[in-house]
Design a protein around this motif. Structure first.
Motif, short mmCIF file in Angstrom:
data_model
loop_
_atom_site.label_atom_id
_atom_site.label_comp_id
_atom_site.label_asym_id
_atom_site.label_seq_id
_atom_site.Cartn_x
_atom_site.Cartn_y
_atom_site.Cartn_z
N ARG A 1 5.05 2.60 -15.02
CA ARG A 1 4.21 3.31 -14.05
C ARG A 1 4.91 3.44 -12.72
NH1 ARG A 1 2.77 6.50 -11.27
NH2 ARG A 1 0.78 6.69 -10.20
N HIS A 2 5.58 2.40 -12.29
CA HIS A 2 6.29 2.43 -11.02
C HIS A 2 7.42 3.45 -11.07
CE1 HIS A 2 8.91 0.89 -7.74
NE2 HIS A 2 7.73 0.86 -7.14
N ALA A 3 8.00 3.64 -12.25
CA ALA A 3 9.09 4.61 -12.42
C ALA A 3 8.56 6.03 -12.62
CB ALA A 3 9.96 4.22 -13.60
N GLY A 4 7.24 6.19 -12.67
CA GLY A 4 6.66 7.51 -12.82
C GLY A 4 6.71 8.03 -14.25
N ARG A 5 6.91 7.16 -15.21
CA ARG A 5 6.94 7.56 -16.61
C ARG A 5 5.52 7.63 -17.15
NH1 ARG A 5 12.13 7.72 -18.49
NH2 ARG A 5 13.59 6.19 -17.70
N ALA A 6 5.29 8.59 -18.03
CA ALA A 6 3.99 8.69 -18.69
C ALA A 6 3.83 7.52 -19.66
CB ALA A 6 3.90 10.01 -19.45
N ILE A 7 2.61 7.17 -19.92
CA ILE A 7 2.35 6.04 -20.81
C ILE A 7 2.90 6.30 -22.22
CG2 ILE A 7 0.03 6.77 -21.48
CD1 ILE A 7 0.97 3.16 -20.79
N GLU B 1 -3.91 2.17 -4.31
CA GLU B 1 -4.48 1.45 -3.18
C GLU B 1 -3.50 1.35 -2.01
OE1 GLU B 1 -5.64 -2.35 -4.67
OE2 GLU B 1 -7.28 -1.52 -5.89
N ASN B 2 -2.24 1.17 -2.32
CA ASN B 2 -1.23 0.97 -1.27
C ASN B 2 -0.42 2.22 -0.97
OD1 ASN B 2 -1.69 -1.88 -0.76
ND2 ASN B 2 -1.02 -2.14 -2.86
N LYS B 3 -0.82 3.34 -1.55
CA LYS B 3 -0.16 4.63 -1.34
C LYS B 3 1.35 4.54 -1.57
CE LYS B 3 -3.66 6.31 1.84
NZ LYS B 3 -4.57 5.22 1.96
N ILE B 4 1.73 3.98 -2.71
CA ILE B 4 3.13 3.84 -3.09
C ILE B 4 3.51 4.99 -4.00
CG2 ILE B 4 4.80 2.40 -4.30
CD1 ILE B 4 3.08 -0.02 -3.51
N GLU B 5 4.61 5.65 -3.69
CA GLU B 5 5.10 6.75 -4.51
C GLU B 5 5.96 6.21 -5.65
OE1 GLU B 5 4.38 10.06 -4.24
OE2 GLU B 5 2.94 9.38 -2.72
N PRO B 6 5.92 6.87 -6.80
CA PRO B 6 6.77 6.42 -7.91
C PRO B 6 8.26 6.58 -7.59
CG PRO B 6 5.25 8.14 -8.64
CD PRO B 6 5.07 7.98 -7.18
N VAL B 7 9.05 5.72 -8.16
CA VAL B 7 10.50 5.76 -8.01
C VAL B 7 11.04 6.63 -9.14
CG1 VAL B 7 12.61 4.39 -8.03
CG2 VAL B 7 10.55 3.48 -7.00
N THR B 8 11.90 7.57 -8.83
CA THR B 8 12.46 8.44 -9.87
C THR B 8 13.42 7.65 -10.73
OG1 THR B 8 12.34 10.28 -8.33
CG2 THR B 8 13.71 10.59 -10.28
N PRO B 9 13.21 7.66 -12.06
CA PRO B 9 14.10 6.91 -12.94
C PRO B 9 15.50 7.54 -12.98
CG PRO B 9 12.41 8.02 -14.23
CD PRO B 9 12.12 8.28 -12.79
N VAL B 10 16.50 6.71 -13.02
CA VAL B 10 17.88 7.17 -13.06
C VAL B 10 18.32 7.42 -14.50
CG1 VAL B 10 20.26 6.57 -12.46
CG2 VAL B 10 18.40 5.91 -10.97
N VAL B 11 17.83 6.62 -15.42
CA VAL B 11 18.20 6.73 -16.83
C VAL B 11 17.29 7.76 -17.48
CG1 VAL B 11 18.42 5.47 -18.99
CG2 VAL B 11 18.90 4.33 -16.85
N PRO B 12 17.85 8.80 -18.13
CA PRO B 12 17.02 9.80 -18.78
C PRO B 12 16.40 9.25 -20.06
CG PRO B 12 19.32 10.26 -19.21
CD PRO B 12 19.27 9.11 -18.25
N LEU B 13 15.34 9.90 -20.51
CA LEU B 13 14.71 9.51 -21.77
C LEU B 13 15.68 9.76 -22.92
CD1 LEU B 13 11.10 10.94 -21.39
CD2 LEU B 13 11.77 8.56 -21.47
N PRO B 14 15.68 8.90 -23.93
CA PRO B 14 16.56 9.14 -25.07
C PRO B 14 16.06 10.34 -25.88
CG PRO B 14 15.18 7.26 -25.49
CD PRO B 14 14.94 7.66 -24.06
N LYS B 15 16.99 11.02 -26.53
CA LYS B 15 16.62 12.16 -27.37
C LYS B 15 15.96 11.65 -28.63
CE LYS B 15 20.38 15.02 -25.70
NZ LYS B 15 21.63 15.72 -26.02
N PRO B 16 14.92 12.34 -29.11
CA PRO B 16 14.28 11.89 -30.35
C PRO B 16 15.24 12.05 -31.52
CG PRO B 16 13.36 13.98 -29.63
CD PRO B 16 14.30 13.52 -28.56
#
Length: 127
Positions: free
Chosen positions: A45-51, A79-94
């Protein structure tokens, strides 16, 4: 009689300290797995990834604990108005399905021309 009880008492004393040796009980292992899965969900969640992406990346983790950690981090970030951190590692290909047949290689133009010019076989009559 005294000396026959001594080895058994020694075994009991030594077995009582198994936790200090690093031997996990099933309950401790389950609690550790749940805590790890919750941490994974919070990090996703902190990285902004979908569940759903989190479930895909961590197939062996407990999904309900991942969701609980993701939800807790979502509430905390709102609650703390924290923005997600953009992940550096891309999602693996299926992975590609293994049962899909591979297409046959196409014949070149020279091969097709040779097939068209080939004379009919002798001795065979077509009706």
């Amino acid at each position: 009689m005294k000396w026959t009880l001594a080895p058994w008492m020694l075994v009991c004393v030594l077995a009582s300290g198994c936790e200090q040796l690093g031997i996990d009980t099933p309950a401790a292992a389950a609690a550790k797995r749940e805590a790890d899965s919750k941490a994974i969900g919070g990090a996703c969640r902190h990285a902004g990834r979908a569940i759903e992406d989190c479930y895909t990346l961590y197939k062996k983790a407990d999904k309900s604990a991942i969701y609980a950690g993701w939800r807790e981090m979502d509430n905390y970030m709102r609650e703390n108005k924290i923005e997600p951190v953009t992940p550096v590692v891309p999602l693996p290909k299926p992975p590609e399905p293994a049962s899909a047949p591979k297409p046959a290689p196409k014949a070149s133009a020279a091969d097709e021309a040779d097939e068209e010019e080939a004379p009919p076989a002798k001795g065979k009559k077509g009706h």
